[in-house]
Design a protein around this motif. Structure first.
Motif, short mmCIF file in Angstrom:
data_model
loop_
_atom_site.label_atom_id
_atom_site.label_comp_id
_atom_site.label_asym_id
_atom_site.label_seq_id
_atom_site.Cartn_x
_atom_site.Cartn_y
_atom_site.Cartn_z
N ASP A 237 0.85 -1.18 0.00
CA ASP A 237 0.00 0.00 0.00
C ASP A 237 0.89 1.23 0.00
OD1 ASP A 237 0.64 0.76 2.81
OD2 ASP A 237 -0.51 -1.03 3.31
N TRP A 239 0.59 3.77 2.34
CA TRP A 239 0.45 4.47 3.61
C TRP A 239 1.73 4.34 4.44
CZ3 TRP A 239 -4.44 1.31 3.11
CH2 TRP A 239 -5.39 2.01 2.38
N ASP A 240 1.92 3.20 5.07
CA ASP A 240 3.15 3.02 5.85
C ASP A 240 4.41 3.13 4.99
OD1 ASP A 240 1.81 2.83 8.19
OD2 ASP A 240 1.99 0.65 8.41
N ASN A 673 -4.03 7.76 7.76
CA ASN A 673 -3.62 7.27 6.45
C ASN A 673 -3.37 8.39 5.45
OD1 ASN A 673 -3.70 4.60 7.26
ND2 ASN A 673 -5.79 4.26 6.54
N GLN A 676 0.16 10.30 5.82
CA GLN A 676 1.42 9.65 5.46
C GLN A 676 1.88 10.00 4.04
OE1 GLN A 676 0.31 5.66 6.58
NE2 GLN A 676 1.35 5.82 8.56
#
Length: 766
Positions: A237, A239-240, A673, A676
């Motif tokens: 993804d 996000w992180d 989210n 980030q």
């Protein structure tokens, strides 16, 4: 028949007696009679006294006088030696032979009178090796002379090899060995380019070169398509991975511009110590110095993501090899540690995937101490250089984050404590004998351990500051329970598994938080490890210790699910400093996987040894093709379970306003989210940014998000001004269905602010 010096008869040509020339009474002093003076003319030069002018001083007696062997049965005056074919030796050959006897303490056993034998004896004398002579070595005779104390004192009486009676010399004026013409041609000395080419060739086929290249190739293939579009996509993804891409970029930027502000990042404005709100990946800071902007940050992340997999494979392979596993077994340990199915759910967490420093540091420390699981402690293999390097790699691993670094630190501390206790008991109690350790190795451990502890302490300071300033960041056992997996998780694969993902969909549905609870290390790995309990290169007690480690780490990975964690995870949570900062106990599966891999490596290595024995029984060592395939099958099966269908979404494009608007600024909408990617966008100029996403949300950021739901209004404007915010960027493509969809076009003249359209964003200047 011939008559010897004492009048006794001997068969002609016999050389098997004490000496072919005759015998000397036991009390002989080495002075011969006039009858034998003729035979000693050339022999005088080998005398231990170096007196070449006394024709009555024979070689044999002088040598005995020099070596303390007078009266051993040699003749006082030696006539020319008679060979087996009735021919007489040349005087120079006799001198050479006697010289060899002098140096070696020969008791009178005569050699055949031929020049090659004499030269051979001389070479043996010079090297002290009775069976490793070189009959063509021209330096052997000179060396023997040096041994008897007569080096450099020969006269021309022994060197009349030329037809004119003069000694032949080479181009440098040195005496030339007359037998060199019979020597084999010397091997040609390769030139520098050829030597360099050979060195490169040896390097390219070295085991560790091949292992490194294989690890890199596997990493590219197993993480594909990470490097297909490395500037625009992120694994799993955005996000992180966006957060971690920003972390690497910030650390490089801060160290390049303002190192003192490293822990006070541009996000979470106006909070202090904001870089320590989550694992910092500080060990990647040197890479962060290369390039600027979001695209460079994404590219950097993808490259490090692939290299992290390669390092994990190489590190686990090195550890298994150091402990005593064969190549095939070590390969199983390497690929199982890196591509275990449960790790596919961690593809978005670079600080978890970056675990290769753990086994690599352990391998280096074991190598430095000369220890392996299979062969035990071997002092001759100690090397303090590897010890220093191991501690440095361990410190680097710790700098990537405490999420997996803290358990690693405690494992290292436990190993040091156990090793020191065992050494003390064996040294002073069980076996009161000296067990060598080495002062330099002790110093290496002391210095390396202090470096590791120092890095850990320095990195812990900002986290203690965060805990002091943000009490809400502290976790409880109740929080740990949310992420604690049941036993079913050890047999459930994540959705990213190509082999088991769809098949385990129903099992995942029963897990409360399946991204951190699908902990399958691989059914093939389970089977190989189980086989390693019964058939292995490790000893039985070692297998049992590895099994105990597997069970303990599994219990810890269950967190509070195992009898509420009262006597397991709960004890560590309450009593080990820093352990209460770990949110997800399931990541202890990293150690379970490593130990299972070592058990499997023992089984595969034992199988490989058996294959070698079967091949050796066939004559030439040529394993059949089927045996070769059998060696590769375990590795291929483990890799098969590691195949993935990890998505690689496109990273949202950076808004133009993020490159032109100054800070301090707030970007709306704001959430964990959404913030980030905003952090990633800020890598162009690193403006002060109120937004931020991490392992916890500061109270002030929660307040900002609540107050600005009605922005732009007087309350929110005044509140932001008190924080020092100068600009607010409202993203039009993100406000659908939010309160800002209505208020974005509301009049702002009475608020004392201005509004400006910049690309797809609306910029409010406070």
């Amino acid at each position: 028949m011939t008559t010897n010096a004492t009048g006794g008869a001997q068969p002609t040509g016999q050389t098997d007696g004490p000496d072919a020339q005759g015998s000397t009474p036991p009390g002989a002093t080495g002075e011969d009679g006039a009858a034998n003076a003729t035979a000693s003319t050339d022999a005088t030069k080998t005398s231990g006294t170096g007196d070449a002018t006394d024709p009555k001083s024979t070689t044999t007696d002088t040598a005995r006088t020099a070596t303390g062997h007078a009266g051993t049965g040699e003749p006082a005056g030696a006539k020319p030696t008679t060979t087996g074919d009735g021919e007489k030796d040349d005087h120079a050959e006799a001198a050479t032979t006697d010289t060899a006897k002098t140096a070696t303490g020969d008791t009178g056993q005569d050699d055949p009178a031929d020049a090659k034998a004499a030269t051979t004896d001389t070479a043996r004398t010079s090297t002290g090796d009775g069976g490793k002579d070189d009959a063509t070595d021209a330096e052997a005779a000179d060396t023997a002379k040096a041994t008897t104390g007569d080096a450099g004192k020969d006269e021309a009486t022994d060197a009349k090899a030329g037809s004119d009676g003069e000694e032949k010399k080479d181009g440098d004026g040195e005496p030339r060995d007359r037998w060199s013409a019979f020597a084999p041609a010397p091997d040609p000395v390769p030139g520098r380019p050829r030597r360099a080419a050979r060195a490169v060739g040896r390097l390219l086929v070295h085991e560790w070169t091949l292992a490194t290249l294989a690890a890199l190739a596997l990493a590219v293939g197993m993480t594909w398509p990470t490097l297909r579009y490395p500037l625009y996509t992120l694994p799993q993804d955005y996000w992180d991975p966006s957060l971690q891409a920003w972390q690497m970029a910030w650390s490089g930027h801060a160290l390049r511009t303002e190192p003192a502000q490293l822990f006070h990042s541009n996000t979470f404005f106006p909070e202090q110590w904001s870089f320590a709100f989550s694992d910092m990946l500080l060990g990647y800071a040197p890479v962060g110095m290369i390039g600027t902007g979001p695209e460079a940050a994404v590219l950097r992340y993808n490259i490090m993501f692939v290299l992290a997999h390669a390092l994990a494979t190489l590190g686990a392979y090195a550890l298994a090899r150091q402990l005593g596993a064969g190549r095939a077994g070590a390969a199983v340990a390497g690929v199982s540690y890196t591509y275990a199915p449960w790790l596919l759910a961690q593809a978005g967490h670079l600080h978890i995937v970056s675990n290769g420093g753990i086994p690599l540091a352990l391998a280096m420390l074991a190598r430095g101490h000369g220890w392996s699981l299979r062969y035990g402690y071997r002092p001759e293999r100690r090397h303090e250089g590897w010890t220093y390097t191991g501690w440095l790699v361990a410190a680097w691993q710790l700098s990537l984050g405490f999420g997996i670094g803290l358990p690693f630190a405690y494992v290292l501390a436990g190993i040091v404590l156990v090793a020191a206790t065992i050494w003390f008991l064996r040294r002073w109690v069980v076996r009161p004998v000296k067990r060598p350790f080495g002062t330099r190795l002790f110093v290496a451990d002391l210095v390396g351990g202090l470096i590791f502890a120092g890095v850990g302490a320095l990195l812990a300071i900002p986290y203690f500051k965060v805990a002091e300033l943000h009490p809400n960041a502290a976790r409880t056992l109740g929080d740990i329970g949310v992420y604690s997996p049941p036993a079913l998780g050890f047999f459930t694969a994540p959705a990213e598994s190509r082999v088991w993902g769809e098949l385990h969909e129903a099992a995942r549905a029963t897990l409360p938080w399946h991204p951190e609870m699908t902990l399958l290390p691989g059914f093939v790995l389970y089977a190989l490890a189980a086989g390693g309990l019964f058939f292995s290169v490790w000893k039985v007690r070692q297998r049992l210790l590895l099994l105990a480690g597997v069970l303990v780490t599994m219990v810890l990975a269950m967190g509070t699910r195992f009898f509420d964690g009262t006597f397991t995870y709960g004890l560590l949570f309450e009593h080990l400093p820093g352990w209460n900062g770990l949110r997800t106990p399931g990541r202890m599966m990293l150690w379970t996987t490593l130990l299972l891999g070592l058990l499997a490596a023992g089984a595969v290595s034992a199988f490989a040894d058996r294959v070698g024995e079967i091949a050796a029984e066939r004559g030439p060592y040529r394993p059949s093709p089927w045996l070769r395939v059998a060696m590769v099958v375990p590795v291929l099966l483990v890799l098969l379970e590691g195949l993935n269908v990890t998505p690689h979404p496109v990273v949202p494009e950076q808004p133009v306003a993020m490159r032109t608007v100054d800070g301090p600024m707030l970007v709306l909408p704001s959430s964990q989210n959404l913030d980030q990617p905003v952090m990633l966008w800020s890598t162009s100029t690193f403006p002060d940014l109120v937004n931020g996403g991490s392992g916890f949300t500061p109270t002030q950021l929660d307040e900002v998000r609540r107050v600005t739901l009605a922005f732009p209004d007087q309350t929110s404007v005044d509140y932001l001004r008190t924080l020092g915010v100068r600009n607010v960027v409202l993203l039009r493509d993100q406000i659908v269905g939010t309160p800002w969809e209505v208020t974005v076009n509301a009049p702002v003249d009475q608020l004392g602010i201005t509004r400006e359209e910049v690309g797809d964003a609306v910029v409010f200047r406070l």
